[in-house]
Write a protein that holds these residues in place. Structure first.
Motif, PDB file in Angstrom:
ATOM      1  N   UNK A 156       0.836  -1.218   0.270  1.00 23.66           N
ATOM      2  CA  UNK A 156      -0.466   0.129  -0.138  1.00 23.66           C
ATOM      3  C   UNK A 156       1.316   1.329  -0.256  1.00 23.66           C
ATOM      4  N   UNK A 157       0.922   2.282  -0.517  1.00 22.80           N
ATOM      5  CA  UNK A 157      -0.593   2.537  -1.894  1.00 22.80           C
ATOM      6  C   UNK A 157      -0.400   1.988  -3.269  1.00 22.80           C
ATOM      7  N   UNK A 158       0.637   1.123  -3.059  1.00 24.84           N
ATOM      8  CA  UNK A 158       0.219   1.525  -4.533  1.00 24.84           C
ATOM      9  C   UNK A 158       0.391  -0.838  -4.495  1.00 24.84           C
ATOM     10  N   UNK A 159      -0.828  -1.075  -5.378  1.00 24.95           N
ATOM     11  CA  UNK A 159      -0.937  -2.763  -5.425  1.00 24.95           C
ATOM     12  C   UNK A 159      -0.665  -3.384  -5.991  1.00 24.95           C
ATOM     13  N   UNK A 160       0.490  -2.984  -7.143  1.00 23.26           N
ATOM     14  CA  UNK A 160       0.905  -3.476  -8.020  1.00 23.26           C
ATOM     15  C   UNK A 160       2.376  -3.987  -7.786  1.00 23.26           C
ATOM     16  N   UNK A 161       2.817  -3.995  -6.590  1.00 19.45           N
ATOM     17  CA  UNK A 161       3.811  -4.400  -6.239  1.00 19.45           C
ATOM     18  C   UNK A 161       3.124  -4.950  -4.718  1.00 19.45           C
ATOM     19  N   UNK A 162       3.867  -6.435  -4.534  1.00 15.82           N
ATOM     20  CA  UNK A 162       4.096  -7.218  -3.000  1.00 15.82           C
ATOM     21  C   UNK A 162       4.425  -7.995  -3.480  1.00 15.82           C
ATOM     22  N   UNK A 163       3.855  -9.503  -2.798  1.00 16.99           N
ATOM     23  CA  UNK A 163       4.626 -10.560  -2.168  1.00 16.99           C
ATOM     24  C   UNK A 163       3.477 -11.439  -2.535  1.00 16.99           C
ATOM     25  N   UNK A 164       4.461 -13.307  -3.026  1.00 20.40           N
ATOM     26  CA  UNK A 164       3.665 -13.763  -3.230  1.00 20.40           C
ATOM     27  C   UNK A 164       4.472 -14.969  -2.775  1.00 20.40           C
ATOM     28  N   UNK A 165       3.234 -15.464  -1.983  1.00 23.50           N
ATOM     29  CA  UNK A 165       2.861 -16.247  -0.319  1.00 23.50           C
ATOM     30  C   UNK A 165       2.246 -17.765  -0.615  1.00 23.50           C
ATOM     31  N   UNK A 166       2.691 -18.998  -0.403  1.00 24.85           N
ATOM     32  CA  UNK A 166       1.927 -19.550   0.118  1.00 24.85           C
ATOM     33  C   UNK A 166       2.012 -20.825   1.070  1.00 24.85           C
ATOM     34  N   UNK A 167       0.486 -20.410   1.698  1.00 26.43           N
ATOM     35  CA  UNK A 167      -0.148 -20.466   3.155  1.00 26.43           C
ATOM     36  C   UNK A 167      -1.095 -21.816   3.035  1.00 26.43           C
ATOM     37  N   UNK A 168      -0.800 -22.257   4.813  1.00 27.87           N
ATOM     38  CA  UNK A 168      -2.134 -23.856   4.442  1.00 27.87           C
ATOM     39  C   UNK A 168      -3.267 -22.340   4.606  1.00 27.87           C
ATOM     40  N   UNK A 169      -4.302 -23.649   3.957  1.00 26.29           N
ATOM     41  CA  UNK A 169      -5.326 -23.649   3.668  1.00 26.29           C
ATOM     42  C   UNK A 169      -6.330 -22.886   5.069  1.00 26.29           C
ATOM     43  N   UNK A 170      -5.576 -23.145   6.508  1.00 24.10           N
ATOM     44  CA  UNK A 170      -6.532 -23.330   7.208  1.00 24.10           C
ATOM     45  C   UNK A 170      -6.180 -21.784   8.378  1.00 24.10           C
ATOM     46  N   UNK A 171      -4.904 -21.002   7.808  1.00 24.34           N
ATOM     47  CA  UNK A 171      -4.871 -19.854   8.185  1.00 24.34           C
ATOM     48  C   UNK A 171      -4.678 -18.589   7.204  1.00 24.34           C
ATOM     49  N   UNK A 172      -6.008 -19.118   6.218  1.00 25.29           N
ATOM     50  CA  UNK A 172      -6.442 -17.839   5.360  1.00 25.29           C
ATOM     51  C   UNK A 172      -7.569 -18.232   5.931  1.00 25.29           C
ATOM     52  N   UNK A 173      -8.490 -16.809   5.947  1.00 22.27           N
ATOM     53  CA  UNK A 173      -9.796 -16.126   6.257  1.00 22.27           C
ATOM     54  C   UNK A 173     -10.289 -15.465   4.977  1.00 22.27           C
ATOM     55  N   UNK A 174     -11.677 -16.297   4.265  1.00 23.78           N
ATOM     56  CA  UNK A 174     -11.735 -16.011   3.381  1.00 23.78           C
ATOM     57  C   UNK A 174     -12.555 -15.098   3.993  1.00 23.78           C
ATOM     58  N   UNK A 175     -12.723 -13.182   3.007  1.00 28.75           N
ATOM     59  CA  UNK A 175     -13.575 -12.530   3.663  1.00 28.75           C
ATOM     60  C   UNK A 175     -14.920 -12.080   2.268  1.00 28.75           C
ATOM     61  N   UNK A 176     -15.747 -11.645   2.792  1.00 29.08           N
ATOM     62  CA  UNK A 176     -17.125 -11.353   2.680  1.00 29.08           C
ATOM     63  C   UNK A 176     -16.799 -10.304   1.313  1.00 29.08           C
ATOM     64  N   UNK A 177     -15.695  -9.119   1.732  1.00 26.50           N
ATOM     65  CA  UNK A 177     -16.082  -8.418   0.859  1.00 26.50           C
ATOM     66  C   UNK A 177     -15.592  -8.711  -0.653  1.00 26.50           C
ATOM     67  N   UNK A 178     -15.633  -7.449  -1.827  1.00 30.92           N
ATOM     68  CA  UNK A 178     -15.237  -7.850  -2.768  1.00 30.92           C
ATOM     69  C   UNK A 178     -13.995  -7.290  -2.803  1.00 30.92           C
ATOM     70  N   UNK A 179     -12.870  -8.144  -4.521  1.00 30.51           N
ATOM     71  CA  UNK A 179     -12.394  -7.406  -4.296  1.00 30.51           C
ATOM     72  C   UNK A 179     -12.101  -5.831  -4.869  1.00 30.51           C
ATOM     73  N   UNK A 180     -12.745  -5.533  -5.868  1.00 23.79           N
ATOM     74  CA  UNK A 180     -13.034  -3.544  -6.169  1.00 23.79           C
ATOM     75  C   UNK A 180     -13.040  -3.048  -4.774  1.00 23.79           C
ATOM     76  N   UNK A 181     -13.752  -3.384  -3.454  1.00 25.13           N
ATOM     77  CA  UNK A 181     -13.792  -3.298  -2.286  1.00 25.13           C
ATOM     78  C   UNK A 181     -12.749  -3.316  -1.511  1.00 25.13           C
ATOM     79  N   UNK A 182     -12.241  -4.218  -2.054  1.00 25.24           N
ATOM     80  CA  UNK A 182     -10.391  -4.622  -1.129  1.00 25.24           C
ATOM     81  C   UNK A 182      -9.548  -4.040  -1.339  1.00 25.24           C
ATOM     82  N   UNK A 183      -9.453  -3.623  -2.633  1.00 27.27           N
ATOM     83  CA  UNK A 183      -8.691  -2.611  -3.103  1.00 27.27           C
ATOM     84  C   UNK A 183      -8.673  -1.544  -2.861  1.00 27.27           C
ATOM     85  N   UNK A 184      -9.666  -0.652  -2.696  1.00 27.20           N
ATOM     86  CA  UNK A 184      -9.972   0.532  -2.349  1.00 27.20           C
ATOM     87  C   UNK A 184      -9.434   0.616  -0.875  1.00 27.20           C
TER      88      UNK A 184
END
Length: 214
Positions: A156-184
């Motif tokens: 942030x505030x530039x989402x075009x750069x970042x990090x690629x991670x491989x995580x256990x599925x149990x450690x990832x919590x799905x959000x109800x917000x849309x991708x567009x809302x999350x980017x904002x």
């Protein structure tokens, strides 16, 4: 001075997004215009300058290409063209890399950036928003014990750069917000909260928002 500062900042916040949007659109239009060769310019074809002609021509070519490659003959020609590019050493590396990324991100049935998730990064107890991009490849998945997913953690505030991670599925919590809302939310550095969260936070006597359990 305080009066001037207050209304100057208010005016700046109104004009800045508009000016930035117009600037980006103009840069995109100029880039597309530069793709048209000189012999196809309106000056060469008609002898007069026609504003927006090059941009319209590029958009028409892109649309026609999509329509043409949607049928059997078009797909066959495209397959032969890609096979030809695949035989050129330097071009092959660049073309295949760009094509793989574009097919993954922009494909209508793809899974890239289709879901916003919550992960702990860069350490346990620190949470950030990420985007689900798929699953590890077979070679990596064979070396990992358990069910893992691939996520992209933007900066942030530039989402075009970042990090690629491989995580256990149990450690990832799905959000109800849309991708567009999350980017904002990411671009604003957490200032522009999703509408539902903002409504809860601003309500008088509202309870504290539940935090993800570790």
């Amino acid at each position: 001075m305080r009066f001037f500062k207050r209304y100057f900042v208010t005016g700046l916040l109104i004009w800045l997004p508009l000016v930035a949007t117009i600037w980006v659109l103009m840069m995109l239009a100029r880039t597309l215009d530069s793709m048209v060769p000189a012999f196809l310019s309106p000056e060469s074809l008609f002898g007069v300058a026609i504003p927006g002609f090059e941009l319209g021509l590029v958009l028409a070519v892109i649309l026609f290409t999509g329509l043409f490659c949607a049928n059997f003959i078009g797909r066959a020609i495209l397959s032969r063209w890609e096979a030809l590019l695949g035989r050129i050493p330097l071009v092959r590396s660049i073309y295949n890399s760009v094509k793989q990324v574009s097919d993954t991100v922009f494909a209508p049935n793809g899974q890239a950036f289709r879901q916003a998730v919550l992960v702990q990064y860069p350490r346990r107890g620190a949470w950030t928003i990420a985007f689900l991009t798929g699953a590890p490849c077979d070679e990596i998945a064979a070396l990992l014990a358990g069910d893992y997913v691939s996520v992209y953690v933007p900066t942030t505030p530039n989402p075009t750069s970042g990090f690629f991670l491989m995580l256990p599925r149990a450690d990832v919590q799905v959000l109800a917000m849309s991708v567009e809302t999350a980017l904002k939310y990411i671009v604003s550095m957490g200032v522009v909260a999703p509408p539902a969260l903002a409504a809860v936070a601003d309500a008088p006597g509202a309870p504290a928002i539940d935090r993800p359990s570790q």
